[in-house]
Design a protein around this motif. Structure first.
Motif, PDB file in Angstrom:
ATOM      1  N   THR A  32      78.710 -47.454  -3.194  1.00 38.26           N
ATOM      2  CA  THR A  32      80.283 -47.103  -2.019  1.00 38.26           C
ATOM      3  C   THR A  32      81.544 -46.898  -2.930  1.00 38.26           C
ATOM      4  O   THR A  32      82.663 -46.190  -2.409  1.00 38.26           O
ATOM      5  N   PRO A  52      86.993 -48.003   7.297  1.00 42.75           N
ATOM      6  CA  PRO A  52      85.776 -48.172   6.790  1.00 42.75           C
ATOM      7  C   PRO A  52      85.352 -49.455   6.355  1.00 42.75           C
ATOM      8  O   PRO A  52      83.948 -49.250   5.354  1.00 42.75           O
ATOM      9  N   PHE A  53      85.274 -50.508   6.054  1.00 47.98           N
ATOM     10  CA  PHE A  53      85.033 -51.208   6.002  1.00 47.98           C
ATOM     11  C   PHE A  53      83.920 -51.842   7.135  1.00 47.98           C
ATOM     12  O   PHE A  53      83.445 -53.926   7.081  1.00 47.98           O
ATOM     13  N   GLY A  54      83.715 -52.120   8.145  1.00 49.92           N
ATOM     14  CA  GLY A  54      83.254 -52.095   9.230  1.00 49.92           C
ATOM     15  C   GLY A  54      84.153 -53.553   9.808  1.00 49.92           C
ATOM     16  O   GLY A  54      86.169 -52.670   9.834  1.00 49.92           O
ATOM     17  N   LEU A  75      72.750 -61.290   2.101  1.00 57.35           N
ATOM     18  CA  LEU A  75      73.844 -60.678   3.454  1.00 57.35           C
ATOM     19  C   LEU A  75      73.765 -59.521   3.893  1.00 57.35           C
ATOM     20  O   LEU A  75      73.919 -59.201   5.378  1.00 57.35           O
ATOM     21  N   ARG A 112      76.529 -66.082   4.352  1.00 57.21           N
ATOM     22  CA  ARG A 112      78.167 -65.882   4.304  1.00 57.21           C
ATOM     23  C   ARG A 112      79.498 -66.572   3.955  1.00 57.21           C
ATOM     24  O   ARG A 112      80.283 -66.303   2.878  1.00 57.21           O
ATOM     25  N   ARG A 172      81.475 -59.572  10.326  1.00 58.39           N
ATOM     26  CA  ARG A 172      80.656 -58.968   9.615  1.00 58.39           C
ATOM     27  C   ARG A 172      81.561 -57.913   8.319  1.00 58.39           C
ATOM     28  O   ARG A 172      80.678 -56.676   7.488  1.00 58.39           O
ATOM     29  N   VAL A 203      81.176 -44.979   3.684  1.00 58.90           N
ATOM     30  CA  VAL A 203      79.588 -45.807   4.177  1.00 58.90           C
ATOM     31  C   VAL A 203      80.033 -44.885   5.852  1.00 58.90           C
ATOM     32  O   VAL A 203      79.809 -44.900   6.875  1.00 58.90           O
ATOM     33  N   LYS A 236      71.891 -56.917  13.170  1.00 57.57           N
ATOM     34  CA  LYS A 236      72.129 -55.616  12.189  1.00 57.57           C
ATOM     35  C   LYS A 236      70.658 -54.321  13.198  1.00 57.57           C
ATOM     36  O   LYS A 236      70.176 -54.829  13.471  1.00 57.57           O
ATOM     37  N   GLY A 277      77.441 -52.693  -3.894  1.00 57.36           N
ATOM     38  CA  GLY A 277      79.254 -52.806  -4.632  1.00 57.36           C
ATOM     39  C   GLY A 277      79.069 -52.045  -5.650  1.00 57.36           C
ATOM     40  O   GLY A 277      80.401 -51.556  -6.450  1.00 57.36           O
ATOM     41  N   TRP A 301      72.345 -65.624   8.506  1.00 55.05           N
ATOM     42  CA  TRP A 301      73.204 -65.149   7.656  1.00 55.05           C
ATOM     43  C   TRP A 301      74.408 -65.334   7.658  1.00 55.05           C
ATOM     44  O   TRP A 301      75.112 -65.241   6.777  1.00 55.05           O
ATOM     45  N   CYS A 328      82.632 -55.837   5.215  1.00 57.23           N
ATOM     46  CA  CYS A 328      82.397 -55.979   4.434  1.00 57.23           C
ATOM     47  C   CYS A 328      83.245 -56.917   3.160  1.00 57.23           C
ATOM     48  O   CYS A 328      84.580 -57.120   3.472  1.00 57.23           O
ATOM     49  N   ARG A 379      73.687 -51.456  14.385  1.00 63.33           N
ATOM     50  CA  ARG A 379      73.194 -52.242  15.531  1.00 63.33           C
ATOM     51  C   ARG A 379      71.892 -52.462  17.021  1.00 63.33           C
ATOM     52  O   ARG A 379      72.103 -51.464  16.872  1.00 63.33           O
TER      53      ARG A 379
HETATM   54  C1  HEM Z   1      84.713 -48.507  -0.811  1.00 65.97           C
HETATM   55  C2  HEM Z   1      83.829 -49.421  -1.122  1.00 65.97           C
HETATM   56  C3  HEM Z   1      82.929 -49.968   0.167  1.00 65.97           C
HETATM   57  C4  HEM Z   1      82.950 -49.527   0.960  1.00 65.97           C
HETATM   58  C5  HEM Z   1      83.215 -48.054   1.850  1.00 65.97           C
HETATM   59  C6  HEM Z   1      81.621 -50.630   1.389  1.00 65.97           C
HETATM   60  C7  HEM Z   1      82.063 -50.885   3.440  1.00 65.97           C
HETATM   61  C8  HEM Z   1      81.426 -51.355   4.346  1.00 65.97           C
HETATM   62  C9  HEM Z   1      80.826 -51.350   5.676  1.00 65.97           C
HETATM   63  C10 HEM Z   1      81.444 -50.280   6.519  1.00 65.97           C
HETATM   64  C11 HEM Z   1      79.950 -52.526   5.221  1.00 65.97           C
HETATM   65  C12 HEM Z   1      79.553 -52.813   6.962  1.00 65.97           C
HETATM   66  C13 HEM Z   1      78.487 -52.573   7.638  1.00 65.97           C
HETATM   67  C14 HEM Z   1      78.199 -53.399   8.552  1.00 65.97           C
HETATM   68  O1  HEM Z   1      79.094 -53.994   9.438  1.00 65.97           O
HETATM   69  O2  HEM Z   1      76.579 -53.576   9.147  1.00 65.97           O
HETATM   70  C15 HEM Z   1      79.568 -53.569   4.809  1.00 65.97           C
HETATM   71  C16 HEM Z   1      79.646 -54.672   4.313  1.00 65.97           C
HETATM   72  C17 HEM Z   1      79.048 -55.171   3.243  1.00 65.97           C
HETATM   73  N1  HEM Z   1      79.271 -54.867   1.844  1.00 65.97           N
HETATM   74 FE1  HEM Z   1      80.970 -53.471   1.691  1.00 65.97          FE
HETATM   75  N2  HEM Z   1      81.695 -51.765   0.970  1.00 65.97           N
HETATM   76  C18 HEM Z   1      82.316 -50.743  -0.215  1.00 65.97           C
HETATM   77  C19 HEM Z   1      82.452 -51.749  -1.153  1.00 65.97           C
HETATM   78  C20 HEM Z   1      81.808 -53.472  -1.236  1.00 65.97           C
HETATM   79  C21 HEM Z   1      81.717 -54.084  -2.626  1.00 65.97           C
HETATM   80  C22 HEM Z   1      82.407 -53.734  -3.575  1.00 65.97           C
HETATM   81  C23 HEM Z   1      80.279 -55.021  -2.888  1.00 65.97           C
HETATM   82  C24 HEM Z   1      80.164 -56.197  -3.055  1.00 65.97           C
HETATM   83  C25 HEM Z   1      80.695 -56.202  -4.605  1.00 65.97           C
HETATM   84  C26 HEM Z   1      80.088 -54.765  -0.941  1.00 65.97           C
HETATM   85  C27 HEM Z   1      79.372 -55.661  -0.022  1.00 65.97           C
HETATM   86  C28 HEM Z   1      78.895 -55.847   0.762  1.00 65.97           C
HETATM   87  C29 HEM Z   1      78.209 -56.484   1.747  1.00 65.97           C
HETATM   88  C30 HEM Z   1      77.254 -57.816   0.649  1.00 65.97           C
HETATM   89  C31 HEM Z   1      78.004 -56.145   3.015  1.00 65.97           C
HETATM   90  C32 HEM Z   1      77.177 -57.092   3.650  1.00 65.97           C
HETATM   91  C33 HEM Z   1      78.035 -58.311   4.390  1.00 65.97           C
HETATM   92  C34 HEM Z   1      77.452 -58.579   5.987  1.00 65.97           C
HETATM   93  O3  HEM Z   1      77.434 -58.184   6.867  1.00 65.97           O
HETATM   94  O4  HEM Z   1      77.781 -60.185   5.319  1.00 65.97           O
HETATM   95  N3  HEM Z   1      80.688 -54.139  -0.533  1.00 65.97           N
HETATM   96  N4  HEM Z   1      80.740 -52.853   3.576  1.00 65.97           N
END
Ligand code: HEM
Length: 459
Positions: free
Chosen positions: A261, A383-385, A88, A100, A389, A321, A72, A258, A96, A391, A326
């Protein structure tokens, strides 16, 4: 690939390089860099080399196929680990990986399915409040709603006296993090600056509450069905559980990651719907036909494809996000491009999400474009990566987005009050810079006539 050579941005300040321009208007600067210099843009951040990558193939390699060669970004680590510890979001490597693996079961479809009712229940409560007031700060409402959902699902804390304290402390921490990001330099945390003091106080409050909860749960060893139970009971392959510190770090991480976002995704969705009445009408048609005025349940999710597409399109335009960072831990070869060890990689979803090479009329709000999602270049939308890793909460978030929107949009139509400019502000998440005021107008769902009722009338 249009360009395989690194185009460098002008050097900027002799000490800080491009930091100043980057912080001043991150989204505008990234857009300018992509337009002017192409897919691989070289930058310097106070002597550190950075690359802004704007092509889906490169992004796919960094996030997925060569993910193990990157950690990261150290910038976010620096800011976030003060509060999130080694959870995480902030950890790397084997630590990690283990965390995870142990946390993943908490997000199993079956497990999170049980949270649907909670999401709908809090939507109902918010609608009760809307009855008595017609102009709302919609971002504040959505933040409160998603914070309540995460408190309940994570800690089973609701009537509990701690919930209010947790919410308050967490909000304070998020503000302090924002202040740190916005401050011109990353000044040391021991300096008695207002945001450092606030951060310390809020972290202490949260720690005391969470540690107390962990202690109580450890005594009974029961599975309460919430995420905290899951974290406490989860075992690695050697049968070992997380320590209390690890549980604390993961709990705070999930709590923070959680809610903001999802709240921002919903805020932008309400805004976009208010600006695009045709899409809004199509959404209402689906909600009326499928739900006919009743509250949605988990089983309805698959019958609400347009509602889901509305959320997806909203996250394309306003990626919740705004930045994924990285750092290369070794020299990495991205096709014919060599990325030296330690280079910081910047990935800006909004650039790729709005690139006309991958999106027809990218500025248009058109949920239908997700009808054939498999035709969309996979890493033109993330949007969630992605990769290992990705989300962990993506299914949780999509479920929450669709259920909340479905529950509320059939009973309320929101209209944006344009008394302040709408400017997206990138902090950890992408929120509206100014208060987003919206008028909430009650609507009556058009209940479709059932076939047998029809027959009865005709008979
Ligand atoms: C619309 C809602 C959400 C968006 C757009 C979003 C987006 C993201 C993105 C882009 C990452 C990756 C970041 C990276 O690769 O550096 C991420 C990681 C993460 N998100 Fe979300 N997220 C959302 C909702 C949530 C929710 C609801 C939770 C938990 C209840 C959550 C928990 C996490 C965690 C713990 C990570 C780190 C995962 C890891 O590195 O193993 N996120 N999220």
């Amino acid at each position: 690939m249009t360009s395989r050579t690194i185009q460098y941005a002008p050097k900027g300040n002799f000490l800080t390089g491009n930091v100043g321009e980057y912080r001043k208007d991150t989204l505008g600067y990234e857009k300018h860099l992509a337009q002017k210099y192409g897919d691989v843009v070289g930058l310097s951040f106070a002597g550190r080399k950075a690359l802004l990558l704007n092509h889906p193939d490169d992004i796919h390699q960094v996030l997925v196929t060569q993910a193990s060669k990157f950690n990261k970004s150290p910038v976010y680590q620096l800011i976030l680990s003060r509060f999130l510890g080694n959870g995480l979001v902030t950890s790397d490597g084997d630590f990690w990986k283990r965390q995870r693996k142990m946390t993943q079961p908490a997000f199993h479809t079956k497990r999170i399915g049980a949270y649907g009712e909670i999401m709908v229940d809090f939507s109902k409560r918010m609608m009760d409040e809307w009855k008595t007031s017609s102009v709302r700060d919609i971002n504040r409402d959505m933040m409160r709603l998603t914070l309540n959902v995460v408190s309940k699902t994570l800690f089973n804390a609701e009537m509990d006296k701690n919930a209010a304290q947790v919410n308050e402390a967490l909000t304070m921490v998020l503000h302090a993090i924002d202040d740190t990001i916005k401050s011109p330099l990353f000044l040391p945390q021991w300096l008695p600056l207002p945001h450092n003091l606030r951060m310390k106080k809020a972290t202490r409050t949260l720690d005391a509450i969470i540690n107390h909860m962990i202690e109580e749960r450890r005594k009974t060893n029961e599975d309460n069905g919430d995420l905290l139970s899951m974290l406490l009971l989860s075992e690695d392959e050697n049968g070992e559980r997380m320590t209390d510190t690890q549980v604390r770090d993961e709990a705070v991480t999930l709590f923070s990651a959680g809610h903001e976002t999802t709240a921002n995704a919903l805020t932008w969705t309400w805004y976009l719907l208010s600006e695009h009445p045709k899409a809004e009408a199509k959404l209402h048609e689906e909600l009326d036909r499928v739900l006919g005025g009743r509250m949605p349940t988990l089983e309805d999710l698959r019958r609400l494809p347009y509602t889901e597409m509305v959320i997806k399109e909203s996250m394309r335009i306003y990626s919740p996000v705004p930045s994924i960072g990285r750092q290369a831990i070794e020299d990495v070869q991205l096709n014919d491009l060599t990325i030296p060890k330690d280079t910081i990689i910047l990935i800006a979803p909004h650039i790729v999400h709005n690139d006309a090479r991958w999106w027809d009329e990218p500025e248009a709000f058109r949920p239908e474009r997700f009808e054939n999602e498999k035709d969309i270049n996979k890493y033109a939308y993330f949007p969630f990566g992605g990769g290992p890793r990705i989300c962990i909460g993506n299914s949780f978030a999509m479920m929450e987005g669709v259920l909340v929107l479905a529950a509320m949009a059939q009973h309320y139509q929101l209209r944006h009050i344009p008394d302040a400019p709408v400017i997206p502000e990138p902090t950890l998440t992408l929120r509206p810079k100014h208060v987003m005021k919206m008028r909430v107008e009650a609507r009556t769902p058009k209940v479709p006539v059932q076939a047998d009722e029809h027959e009865m009338v005709e008979a």
